[in-house]
Design a protein around this motif. Structure first.
Motif, PDB file in Angstrom:
ATOM      1  N   ASP A 210       1.166  -1.568  -0.065  1.00 27.26           N
ATOM      2  CA  ASP A 210      -0.242   0.308  -0.229  1.00 27.26           C
ATOM      3  C   ASP A 210       0.851   0.839  -0.003  1.00 27.26           C
ATOM      4  OD1 ASP A 210      -2.532   1.671  -0.107  1.00 27.26           O
ATOM      5  OD2 ASP A 210      -2.065   2.250   1.688  1.00 27.26           O
ATOM      6  N   HIS A 213       2.101   1.697  -3.573  1.00 24.62           N
ATOM      7  CA  HIS A 213       0.743   1.660  -3.929  1.00 24.62           C
ATOM      8  C   HIS A 213       1.245   0.929  -5.522  1.00 24.62           C
ATOM      9  CE1 HIS A 213      -0.458   6.019  -3.034  1.00 24.62           C
ATOM     10  NE2 HIS A 213       1.459   6.396  -2.819  1.00 24.62           N
ATOM     11  N   VAL A 215      -0.113  -2.414  -4.623  1.00 25.85           N
ATOM     12  CA  VAL A 215      -1.300  -3.555  -4.336  1.00 25.85           C
ATOM     13  C   VAL A 215      -1.745  -4.490  -5.637  1.00 25.85           C
ATOM     14  CG1 VAL A 215      -3.433  -4.039  -3.184  1.00 25.85           C
ATOM     15  CG2 VAL A 215      -2.539  -2.309  -2.515  1.00 25.85           C
TER      16      VAL A 215
END
Length: 642
Positions: A210, A213, A215
């Protein structure tokens, strides 16, 4: 970040994993070293207890007045003191919930809670040791991954343990002598622990993804991540549905889905983990195959045995059938009596069998305690038979009860048996026994009672306590109890049989005349014999309600009438109304004991909790094996529903 090694655990087995794997593997090995150490300690204790029993038997042959379980040197005294302290910590039941739903949340006994606390301390140490990095650490950039990888190893390392603990034939039970159903509670708690450590595993990786960025890309590039979440969801489902409330809704359905989920979990974990961690999955698979193979071979052998025996004795096979004939009789709307005749194997008192009757449930097998002893214990001639007293619930037992009602009388069914199973407690080390049961829990204590009087030549006193709701149940074990009473007279064993009826206040006189334990003209008089197990057995009644005086009068009239015709001493056998006072039942026996007292109880959670707490208090109060001269108290609890 180097993505060249994306092929493993957590969905991100990057080059950084090589930094953590040696340490994580070492910690995984340490976990199993600790498991082996605990099992080894239990094995050592089992061996010591067995050797002490053998030594006592040899001493008793040379010196008949030897008292069992009484320490006679400093080493034995120290060992018994240590065992007593552990018992007093393990017996208490801090809380027992009795509500319709809350009863499923009754916590384990104090001993189990302390064991779980130790287990969790080990898991937390494995999880967090050297994984909390400070900004000054050279590996600080991997602060999320190091915890994620460690939690993955901690989780997958525990996986084989839940399969070991779930098996009927498991190495831990075989080595330690602890029956499989008494390990089942730990099986559930280990599974719950894994569920939590897996949350730590995926949450730390997810947090790193997360922040970067990453995921969506991770999910697309690393399919094993989806399998990992699938494995976590599967074990979560198993944990939730494993609570007693869901098991009791429909046990058959629960068992099928639980078995399927257990197999799916192994596949998902195998796909998710890297090859160097897959040995945990194969270990679990090996455990399952070992257990299922032994169970299948044992079941097939037992149910083919009647055919082989008939061929050997008659030389004919035309009438040979697979399985056994079960005679089923409905005793009441709540109970069934099952007799399985011509059994070709032996068993130990206190063991149980899995019974399957296809006409009441195809592919269903349920455990029931064997309510009688084999002829190897009694020495009787003739065929062996197994008797079961079954409480009618939903599902299999309800359908079987309906079959009997529709046929309007005793019915015979083709049945299949698996077992016998369980590791019943040994009575060899006790010179005083207290056997307590509620309802059909007497199926567990009556066989132990008969065994004690048949084989326990060192016994001095026995108190048998049976608490039941309805007086009709008195007829179940009438012959066995009278047989035990007669045997006790022959061997000069002090004996008292205490029956407590908590319902049927108004029909005591009539029910006693129909089902009395005292109706036997062959019983010899012992009116001049003084028994050493307490005095007035009516004193243990706590609460007889508003009709107390009237009920006591009826009880006494019934006993006088029965004893007059049967010539039985009323001090030996008493039937009372109300709930018993544990102190009045247990303390006199313990105080007069020369050696260790064995207390064996079977009943529901509430009764077991009361017994546990009382025995722990009594043991501490008397300071048994702590230099006061007070002898030890051993407690064995068999709880409904496991």
């Amino acid at each position: 970040m180097d993505m060249s090694g994306m092929s493993g655990m957590g969905g991100m087995d990057m080059s950084s994993a090589g930094m953590f794997t040696p340490t994580d593997k070492h910690i995984a090995h340490v976990f199993w070293y600790l498991v082996v150490a605990v099992v080894g300690l239990l094995v050592v204790r089992r061996v010591i207890d067995k050797l002490r029993v053998l030594v006592f038997k040899r001493q008793s042959q040379q010196t008949p007045n030897t008292i069992p379980s009484r320490p006679n040197n400093t080493l034995a005294q120290s060992y018994d003191t240590l065992i007593t302290i552990c018992r007093e910590l393990s017996y208490p039941q801090p809380w027992t919930f009795t509500g319709r739903f809350s009863r499923y949340f009754t916590p384990p006994s104090l001993g189990k809670c302390l064991f779980l606390l130790g287990y969790w301390m080990v898991i937390l140490t494995m999880l967090w040791s050297n994984t909390i990095l400070t900004p000054s650490s050279s590996n600080y950039a991997y602060k999320w991954e190091i915890v994620g990888f460690r939690a993955a190893w901690v989780s997958v390392t525990q996986l084989p343990l839940i399969y070991v603990l779930s098996g009927k034939f498991n190495l831990i039970g075989i080595l330690t002598g602890i029956s499989y159903e008494r390990l089942n509670w730990l099986h559930r708690w280990v599974a719950r622990t894994i569920f939590l450590t897996v949350i730590v595993h995926w949450s730390f990786f997810f947090r790193e993804w997360d922040i970067a960025h990453f995921v969506t890309l991770e999910m697309e590039w690393m399919p094993m991540v989806k399998y990992g979440f699938g494995a976590w969801a599967t074990i979560g489902w198993m944990v939730i549905t494993g609570f007693g409330f869901f098991r009791n809704l429909s046990y058959e359905l629960w068992f099928l889905q639980h078995l399927a989920a257990a197999l799916v979990l192994l596949w998902l974990v195998h796909v998710h983990v890297p090859s160097y961690a897959a040995y945990n999955v194969w270990f679990a698979i090996g455990v399952v195959i070992f257990d299922r193979a032994l169970r299948t071979l044992r079941t097939v052998y037992l149910n083919l045995l009647p055919m082989f025996k008939r061929r050997a004795t008659t030389g004919q096979s035309k009438k040979s059938i697979v399985g056994y004939t079960a005679d089923v009789k409905a005793l009441s709307p709540d109970y069934l009596h099952v007799t399985i005749r011509d059994v070709k194997f032996s068993w130990k008192p206190g063991q149980h069998v899995y019974l399957s009757i296809p006409r009441a449930g195809l592919f269903e097998a349920h455990p029931f305690t064997i309510a009688n002893v084999p002829k190897t214990v009694t020495g009787n001639d003739g065929e062996d038979k197994i008797e079961l007293y079954i409480r009618v619930h939903s599902g299999f037992t309800r359908r079987l009860h309906g079959r009997c009602q529709s046929l309007q009388g005793p019915s015979s069914f083709l049945s299949f048996i698996s077992g016998p199973r369980g590791q019943p407690p040994s009575i060899d080390r006790h010179e005083s026994l207290i056997l307590m049961a509620t309802g059909n829990g007497a199926s567990f204590t009556v066989p132990l009672f008969l065994q004690a009087l048949s084989t326990g030549h060192h016994l001095r006193q026995i108190r048998f306590v049976w608490i039941m709701r309805q007086s009709d149940q008195l007829g179940w074990f009438k012959d066995q109890l009278l047989s035990a009473w007669r045997e006790a007279q022959k061997r000069d064993v002090a004996i008292s049989i205490c029956i407590f009826i908590t319902k049927d206040v108004t029909d005591l006189a009539s029910s006693t005349s129909r089902n009395t334990l005292l109706e036997d003209s062959q019983v010899q008089s012992t009116s001049e014999k003084t028994m050493g197990v307490g005095t007035d057995v009516t004193s243990p009644v706590l609460d007889l309600g508003a009709e107390k005086g009237k009920d006591e009068a009826v009880v006494q009239r019934s006993l006088r009438s029965s004893s007059s015709s049967a010539s039985v001493d009323e001090r030996d056998l008493q039937i009372s109304y109300g709930r018993p006072n544990l102190d009045a039942l247990v303390r006199p026996v313990v105080k007069s004991a020369w050696g260790e007292t064995g207390i064996f109880a079977c009943g529901g959670n509430q009764f077991m909790g009361s017994v546990r707490n009382y025995v722990a208090r009594l043991s501490d109060e008397r300071a048994v094996h702590k230099g006061t001269g007070a002898q030890g108290i051993y407690l064995f609890c068999e709880t409904y529903g496991w």
